[in-house]
Design an enzyme around this catalytic site. Structure first.
Site, PDB file in Angstrom:
ATOM      1  N   HIS A  82       0.908  -1.178   0.200  1.00 40.85           N
ATOM      2  CA  HIS A  82       0.114  -0.081  -0.131  1.00 40.85           C
ATOM      3  C   HIS A  82       0.790   1.267   0.092  1.00 40.85           C
ATOM      4  CE1 HIS A  82      -3.701  -2.121   1.156  1.00 40.85           C
ATOM      5  NE2 HIS A  82      -2.663  -3.054   1.590  1.00 40.85           N
ATOM      6  N   PRO A  83       0.663   2.327  -0.598  1.00 40.89           N
ATOM      7  CA  PRO A  83       1.254   3.442  -0.752  1.00 40.89           C
ATOM      8  C   PRO A  83       1.224   3.998   0.711  1.00 40.89           C
ATOM      9  CG  PRO A  83      -0.267   3.544  -2.555  1.00 40.89           C
ATOM     10  CD  PRO A  83      -0.776   2.541  -1.683  1.00 40.89           C
TER      11      PRO A  83
END
Length: 242
Positions: free
Chosen positions: A95-96
């Site tokens: 995930h960013p």
């Protein structure tokens, strides 16, 4: 079709397959097809872990197996003769981390792109390729995690509970979190000759007739066994579930 050609077609989402019936599965040595629904596969594979994919987005080469408790995400290509342990994650998602939250409900919200200076400050890297490529004769120990986009060279060994965040060269033994190369299985000249032989393109009966327990004897016996003009054996057909 050689395995390198299959990999190119897989990357382009154009790899052709044969819809295998129950009779076909028995003939090609598929004992438990339960987890192969979203998979392209060759003969005598054994998959006991879940595939997280809505389409045939995983390829498993002949005689490779993966034990239970793990998962494969979309875009994983596994070569031939691979041994994959229990609780292994292949193509693990990420995930960013540079926004307000890492949660999927918030991570793709509004906001201008970061400037170069801001991106450098936050250590933001360019997205890595999503496809995870595993060569031939790769041994992955129990509990290992391979992040999406890494490439594992033929003959490599991944130690148990390793976290692989970078490409692994052929015939390297790696371990740790993050995984690092511990040593190589063979000297560079031996690795070059083994890779050049493309031994995984030959029928298993041919390989069994050679002295496979001694790589020096094998290289002598296999000299001149080129695969360029050799037709692909029937055992290397690509199948999907009917």
């Amino acid at each position: 079709m050689k395995l390198t050609d299959k990999l190119a077609a897989f990357r382009a989402s154009s790899l052709k397959s044969i819809a295998a019936t129950a009779e076909d599965l028995a003939a090609i040595g598929i004992i438990n097809p339960r987890f192969l629904k979203s998979c392209l596969f060759e003969t005598s594979v054994n998959l006991s872990s879940q595939i997280i994919s809505r389409k045939p987005g995983v390829f498993i080469g002949a005689y490779s197996y993966m034990n239970d408790g793990g998962y494969l995400r979309d875009g994983v290509f596994i070569g031939r003769y691979c041994l994959i342990g229990r609780r292994v994650s292949l193509g693990a998602g990420s995930h960013p981390t540079a926004g307000l939250s890492t949660h999927p409900q918030l991570v793709y919200g509004h906001g201008r792109p970061y400037s170069e200076a801001e991106a450098e400050m936050l250590h933001i890297r360019n997205p890595s390729p999503s496809q995870t490529i595993i060569g031939n004769d790769v041994w992955i120990g129990d509990g290992a995690v391979l992040v999406a986009g890494v490439s594992i060279g033929t003959g490599a060994v991944i130690g148990a509970n390793s976290v692989v965040t970078r490409d692994v060269p052929p015939y390297a033994i790696t371990g740790g979190a993050p995984a690092k190369t511990i040593r190589h299985r063979f000297p560079p000249e031996v690795v070059s000759r083994l890779l050049a032989s493309e031994w995984w393109e030959h029928p298993v009966a041919t390989l069994r007739s050679l002295p496979v327990s001694n790589v020096f004897e094998f290289m002598e016996a296999a000299a001149g066994m080129g695969t360029g003009a050799m037709p692909s054996p029937a055992e290397f057909e690509t199948f999907t579930l009917a």
